[in-house]
Design a protein around this motif. Sequence first.
Motif, PDB file in Angstrom:
ATOM      1  N   GLU A  18      -4.238  -2.840   3.971  1.00  0.00           N
ATOM      2  CA  GLU A  18      -4.788  -3.939   4.753  1.00  0.00           C
ATOM      3  C   GLU A  18      -4.934  -3.597   6.240  1.00  0.00           C
ATOM      4  OE1 GLU A  18      -3.839  -7.784   3.619  1.00  0.00           O
ATOM      5  OE2 GLU A  18      -4.042  -8.616   5.627  1.00  0.00           O
ATOM      6  N   LYS A  50       1.745 -14.229  -4.380  1.00  0.00           N
ATOM      7  CA  LYS A  50       0.533 -14.403  -5.209  1.00  0.00           C
ATOM      8  C   LYS A  50      -0.027 -13.015  -5.490  1.00  0.00           C
ATOM      9  CE  LYS A  50      -1.479 -17.261  -2.288  1.00  0.00           C
ATOM     10  NZ  LYS A  50      -0.363 -18.002  -1.738  1.00  0.00           N
ATOM     11  N   GLU A  98       9.353   3.870   7.651  1.00  0.00           N
ATOM     12  CA  GLU A  98       9.249   2.410   7.793  1.00  0.00           C
ATOM     13  C   GLU A  98      10.035   1.966   9.033  1.00  0.00           C
ATOM     14  OE1 GLU A  98       7.657  -0.417   6.382  1.00  0.00           O
ATOM     15  OE2 GLU A  98       8.819  -1.284   8.030  1.00  0.00           O
ATOM     16  N   ARG A  99       9.340   1.280   9.939  1.00  0.00           N
ATOM     17  CA  ARG A  99       9.975   0.882  11.202  1.00  0.00           C
ATOM     18  C   ARG A  99      11.047  -0.189  10.989  1.00  0.00           C
ATOM     19  NH1 ARG A  99       5.121  -1.338  14.709  1.00  0.00           N
ATOM     20  NH2 ARG A  99       6.765  -1.855  16.187  1.00  0.00           N
ATOM     21  N   PHE A 108       7.544  -6.793   9.473  1.00  0.00           N
ATOM     22  CA  PHE A 108       8.058  -5.416   9.409  1.00  0.00           C
ATOM     23  C   PHE A 108       9.340  -5.325   8.594  1.00  0.00           C
ATOM     24  CE2 PHE A 108       6.401  -5.008  14.053  1.00  0.00           C
ATOM     25  CZ  PHE A 108       5.094  -4.938  13.598  1.00  0.00           C
ATOM     26  N   GLY A 109       9.402  -4.314   7.733  1.00  0.00           N
ATOM     27  CA  GLY A 109      10.606  -4.052   6.951  1.00  0.00           C
ATOM     28  C   GLY A 109      10.235  -3.762   5.513  1.00  0.00           C
ATOM     29  N   THR A 153       1.196  -0.183  17.317  1.00  0.00           N
ATOM     30  CA  THR A 153       0.690   1.012  16.620  1.00  0.00           C
ATOM     31  C   THR A 153      -0.841   1.054  16.688  1.00  0.00           C
ATOM     32  OG1 THR A 153       2.626   0.928  15.186  1.00  0.00           O
ATOM     33  CG2 THR A 153       0.827   2.333  14.461  1.00  0.00           C
ATOM     34  N   LEU A 162       6.546   5.370  13.573  1.00  0.00           N
ATOM     35  CA  LEU A 162       5.519   6.312  14.026  1.00  0.00           C
ATOM     36  C   LEU A 162       5.159   5.904  15.448  1.00  0.00           C
ATOM     37  CD1 LEU A 162       3.280   8.516  13.242  1.00  0.00           C
ATOM     38  CD2 LEU A 162       1.793   6.534  12.991  1.00  0.00           C
ATOM     39  N   ALA A 196       4.576  -6.993   4.756  1.00  0.00           N
ATOM     40  CA  ALA A 196       4.336  -8.384   5.153  1.00  0.00           C
ATOM     41  C   ALA A 196       4.489  -9.344   3.973  1.00  0.00           C
ATOM     42  CB  ALA A 196       2.945  -8.504   5.752  1.00  0.00           C
ATOM     43  N   GLY A 197       4.291  -8.833   2.764  1.00  0.00           N
ATOM     44  CA  GLY A 197       4.305  -9.746   1.622  1.00  0.00           C
ATOM     45  C   GLY A 197       5.693 -10.114   1.122  1.00  0.00           C
ATOM     46  N   ALA A 204       0.842  -1.204   0.000  1.00  0.00           N
ATOM     47  CA  ALA A 204       0.000   0.000   0.000  1.00  0.00           C
ATOM     48  C   ALA A 204       0.875   1.250   0.000  1.00  0.00           C
ATOM     49  CB  ALA A 204      -0.935  -0.006   1.212  1.00  0.00           C
ATOM     50  N   PHE A 224       8.138 -11.785   2.470  1.00  0.00           N
ATOM     51  CA  PHE A 224       8.378 -13.226   2.651  1.00  0.00           C
ATOM     52  C   PHE A 224       7.055 -13.912   2.369  1.00  0.00           C
ATOM     53  CE2 PHE A 224      11.414 -10.932   5.069  1.00  0.00           C
ATOM     54  CZ  PHE A 224      12.593 -11.616   4.848  1.00  0.00           C
ATOM     55  N   SER A 225       6.757 -14.121   1.100  1.00  0.00           N
ATOM     56  CA  SER A 225       5.418 -14.627   0.788  1.00  0.00           C
ATOM     57  C   SER A 225       5.474 -15.513  -0.442  1.00  0.00           C
ATOM     58  CB  SER A 225       4.447 -13.469   0.547  1.00  0.00           C
ATOM     59  OG  SER A 225       4.525 -12.991  -0.769  1.00  0.00           O
ATOM     60  N   GLY A 242      -4.483  -8.665   0.987  1.00  0.00           N
ATOM     61  CA  GLY A 242      -3.519  -9.246   0.057  1.00  0.00           C
ATOM     62  C   GLY A 242      -2.700  -8.169  -0.623  1.00  0.00           C
ATOM     63  N   ILE A 243      -1.678  -8.628  -1.353  1.00  0.00           N
ATOM     64  CA  ILE A 243      -0.717  -7.711  -1.968  1.00  0.00           C
ATOM     65  C   ILE A 243      -1.400  -6.817  -3.002  1.00  0.00           C
ATOM     66  CG2 ILE A 243       1.346  -7.619  -3.435  1.00  0.00           C
ATOM     67  CD1 ILE A 243       2.217 -10.299  -2.105  1.00  0.00           C
TER      68      ILE A 243
HETATM   69  C1  LIG Z   1       4.334 -14.756   5.143  1.00  0.00           C
HETATM   70  C2  LIG Z   1       3.232 -14.039   4.416  1.00  0.00           C
HETATM   71  C3  LIG Z   1       2.844 -14.490   3.161  1.00  0.00           C
HETATM   72  C4  LIG Z   1       1.865 -13.800   2.449  1.00  0.00           C
HETATM   73  N1  LIG Z   1       1.564 -14.225   1.188  1.00  0.00           N
HETATM   74  C5  LIG Z   1       0.746 -13.482   0.417  1.00  0.00           C
HETATM   75  C6  LIG Z   1       0.549 -13.796  -0.942  1.00  0.00           C
HETATM   76  O1  LIG Z   1       1.146 -14.726  -1.494  1.00  0.00           O
HETATM   77  N2  LIG Z   1      -0.310 -13.023  -1.667  1.00  0.00           N
HETATM   78  C7  LIG Z   1      -0.978 -11.972  -1.091  1.00  0.00           C
HETATM   79  O2  LIG Z   1      -1.747 -11.315  -1.798  1.00  0.00           O
HETATM   80  N3  LIG Z   1      -0.807 -11.651   0.193  1.00  0.00           N
HETATM   81  C8  LIG Z   1       0.055 -12.364   0.960  1.00  0.00           C
HETATM   82  N4  LIG Z   1       0.257 -12.012   2.264  1.00  0.00           N
HETATM   83  C9  LIG Z   1      -0.487 -10.847   2.795  1.00  0.00           C
HETATM   84  C10 LIG Z   1       0.151  -9.554   2.277  1.00  0.00           C
HETATM   85  O3  LIG Z   1       1.498  -9.564   2.600  1.00  0.00           O
HETATM   86  C11 LIG Z   1      -0.543  -8.356   2.862  1.00  0.00           C
HETATM   87  O4  LIG Z   1      -1.899  -8.408   2.511  1.00  0.00           O
HETATM   88  C12 LIG Z   1       0.040  -7.052   2.334  1.00  0.00           C
HETATM   89  O5  LIG Z   1       1.425  -7.009   2.536  1.00  0.00           O
HETATM   90  C13 LIG Z   1      -0.597  -5.859   3.030  1.00  0.00           C
HETATM   91  O6  LIG Z   1      -0.023  -4.697   2.515  1.00  0.00           O
HETATM   92  P1  LIG Z   1       0.025  -3.340   3.340  1.00  0.00           P
HETATM   93  O7  LIG Z   1       0.921  -2.441   2.602  1.00  0.00           O
HETATM   94  O8  LIG Z   1      -1.341  -2.893   3.639  1.00  0.00           O
HETATM   95  O9  LIG Z   1       0.692  -3.731   4.755  1.00  0.00           O
HETATM   96  P2  LIG Z   1       2.080  -4.440   5.085  1.00  0.00           P
HETATM   97  O10 LIG Z   1       2.603  -5.173   3.941  1.00  0.00           O
HETATM   98  O11 LIG Z   1       1.865  -5.165   6.371  1.00  0.00           O
HETATM   99  O12 LIG Z   1       3.073  -3.214   5.331  1.00  0.00           O
HETATM  100  C14 LIG Z   1       2.956  -2.372   6.442  1.00  0.00           C
HETATM  101  C15 LIG Z   1       4.326  -1.794   6.753  1.00  0.00           C
HETATM  102  O13 LIG Z   1       4.158  -0.788   7.745  1.00  0.00           O
HETATM  103  C16 LIG Z   1       5.240  -0.839   8.658  1.00  0.00           C
HETATM  104  N5  LIG Z   1       4.790  -0.267   9.932  1.00  0.00           N
HETATM  105  C17 LIG Z   1       3.868  -0.751  10.790  1.00  0.00           C
HETATM  106  N6  LIG Z   1       3.731   0.066  11.845  1.00  0.00           N
HETATM  107  C18 LIG Z   1       4.590   1.087  11.656  1.00  0.00           C
HETATM  108  C19 LIG Z   1       4.930   2.227  12.419  1.00  0.00           C
HETATM  109  N7  LIG Z   1       4.342   2.488  13.588  1.00  0.00           N
HETATM  110  N8  LIG Z   1       5.884   3.063  11.943  1.00  0.00           N
HETATM  111  C20 LIG Z   1       6.521   2.810  10.761  1.00  0.00           C
HETATM  112  N9  LIG Z   1       6.238   1.726   9.999  1.00  0.00           N
HETATM  113  C21 LIG Z   1       5.277   0.876  10.441  1.00  0.00           C
HETATM  114  C22 LIG Z   1       5.570  -2.317   8.758  1.00  0.00           C
HETATM  115  O14 LIG Z   1       6.910  -2.496   9.163  1.00  0.00           O
HETATM  116  C23 LIG Z   1       5.291  -2.821   7.341  1.00  0.00           C
HETATM  117  O15 LIG Z   1       6.465  -2.867   6.565  1.00  0.00           O
HETATM  118  C24 LIG Z   1       1.231 -12.675   3.020  1.00  0.00           C
HETATM  119  C25 LIG Z   1       1.588 -12.244   4.302  1.00  0.00           C
HETATM  120  C26 LIG Z   1       2.590 -12.899   4.999  1.00  0.00           C
HETATM  121  C27 LIG Z   1       2.980 -12.409   6.369  1.00  0.00           C
END
Ligand SMILES: Cc1cc2nc3c(=O)[nH]c(=O)nc-3n(C[C@H](O)[C@H](O)[C@H](O)COP(=O)(O)OP(=O)(O)OC[C@H]3O[C@@H](n4cnc5c(N)ncnc54)[C@H](O)[C@@H]3O)c2cc1C
Length: 510
Positions: free
Chosen positions: A483, A153, A112-113, A141-142, A252, A216, A146-147, A93, A149-150, A490-491
């Motif tokens: 998410e 998909k 990014e934390r 985190f990183g 958070t 944050l 979350a995706g 996102a 290490f996924s 999802g991604i």
């Molecule tokens: C092991 C694993 C496998 C997955 N496999 C799939 C897949 O194959 N296909 C799929 O569609 N989805 C998969 N998912 C789900 C997918 O990763 C998530 O739906 C997607 O990453 C969500 O995106 P996002 O950007 O909303 O949040 P995230 O990817 O969770 O990113 C949020 C980021 O915000 C950072 N953050 C959080 N709090 C703070 C703060 N206070 N200050 C600064 N930074 C902060 C975190 O460090 C993180 O990097 C998987 C998830 C995991 C854990």
Amino acid sequence: MSMQLLSDLRASINETEDAVLQKARKALSLSKDTACFVYRRSLDTRKDKFSFVYTVAIETDLQNSRLRPFPTYELPTPTGRSKTVPIIGFGPAGMFCAWILARCGYKPIVIERGRPIKQRVNDVNTFWSGGELNPESNVQFGEGGAGTFSDGKLTTRINDPRCRKVLELFVHFGAPKEILTLAKPHIGTDMLRSVVTNLREDVIRMGGEVRFETKLTDLTIQNGSLRQIILNGEPMDTDLAVLAIGNGAVDTYRMLLEQPIVMEPKPFSIGFRTEHSQDALNRRTYGSFYGNPNLGAADYLFSNVTDKRTGEAVYSFCMCPGGQVVNASSLPNRLTTNGMSQYARNGENANAAILASVHPSSIEEGLELQSTVERNAWNAARGLGPASTGYAFLRKEAPDLATCPIRATFGPGIAPTEIGALFPDSVANRLRDGYALFQKRILGDEPSLLTAPETRTSAPLRILRDPETLQSISVRGLYPCGEGAGYAGGIMSSAVDGIRIAEQIIRNES
Ligand SMILES: Cc1cc2nc3c(=O)[nH]c(=O)nc-3n(C[C@H](O)[C@H](O)[C@H](O)COP(=O)(O)OP(=O)(O)OC[C@H]3O[C@@H](n4cnc5c(N)ncnc54)[C@H](O)[C@@H]3O)c2cc1C
């Protein structure tokens, strides 16, 4: 001449793409030079219909009931504005939000934390080999979120023209071209890592900034407007911020709950990972086509309504062909699992989450349920993966892992556990009922190994946003995204929500 889509063209497993394109032209009585290309290809594995099903994009102005318009999406045009926009979180996102804003002349500052990919991969590998968990750099985190290490998909149930743009950008940043056509595109954790790094470098090249190891920690809100974000304890003045924190940041979430931000509880799901032989699944799914090089590792979707009163389902989620089960914990003394795979999907095991949905009556109750199950898991196996065989779980017996033919992929190892005891009884009972049917329908006589729990499937809350401005309904300038805010799963859908928020910021600011 316009591009249109012709769907439902069936072809045998061995038919070439050229033959399929020829079939498409013929179906519309068009000349053999008409420009066309494969837009999507899916596999129908039903015994009597085993075939590839194609959608072809074809250049024609014909009016025909079999044709539908080619979905188009134009990126927003550069505005010439250079306003700074803090974006919290560099998951899909935050990444796509930052890229669009940078491209349009804004200056995104990503907060990014966690750590950049290279250091993050080291931190995660150390943890999976039995070392310490780094609570700020782990599977949740990183860089890349979350995706990273996924399974990578890129499937989604949303129907949004931005989805194709996300795929095109993935290809632009290094993903294989095939993801543009496969109905179930996937790139694996290996390819995802370089895509994420390339996108970050492009954001910086266009004038953006990415600050790792910056968290944050608080917000200053006055009279319903955002005034400051507090980063590692230091204030930064801003009247605008995108909150793309994902669903793993429990600290958070708790900080946000202290703020005048309107949120509501959201149902989510909990359960476990099942692992079983990929080869046996390929044989069962592909039958006489088993071994055909045009077919990849087989997958499945399972869903079953176990509670007739509420209509609650037990279902498979995030199936990873040829993948591995991973320790996805982000908190000390807590344990949660997930699944990932490499692009090649050539591991000996298939895995999938088997989940039951839960409907907590408050956000606190949802967070507490996740925390209790993760703590139970840690206590039961002292940091190893609490594991059982499928049969022992169904019979509520102590598992004998030594005789289980499925080799565990979970690092740093597994410990025999009655995994049903990790969950509230009502959830354990539903998971057992559902798994009995999963065993019958998907596995047949095949053995399975279960590792529990899976708890971070989606956000337990939604941060309410105004449908017009997409800002928090209670805090002007705060844009809940992706998410973690409850608007994606999802991604792909998280990336699309990131784009949508960037577009809206551009609109609101002009
Ligand atoms: C092991 C694993 C496998 C997955 N496999 C799939 C897949 O194959 N296909 C799929 O569609 N989805 C998969 N998912 C789900 C997918 O990763 C998530 O739906 C997607 O990453 C969500 O995106 P996002 O950007 O909303 O949040 P995230 O990817 O969770 O990113 C949020 C980021 O915000 C950072 N953050 C959080 N709090 C703070 C703060 N206070 N200050 C600064 N930074 C902060 C975190 O460090 C993180 O990097 C998987 C998830 C995991 C854990």
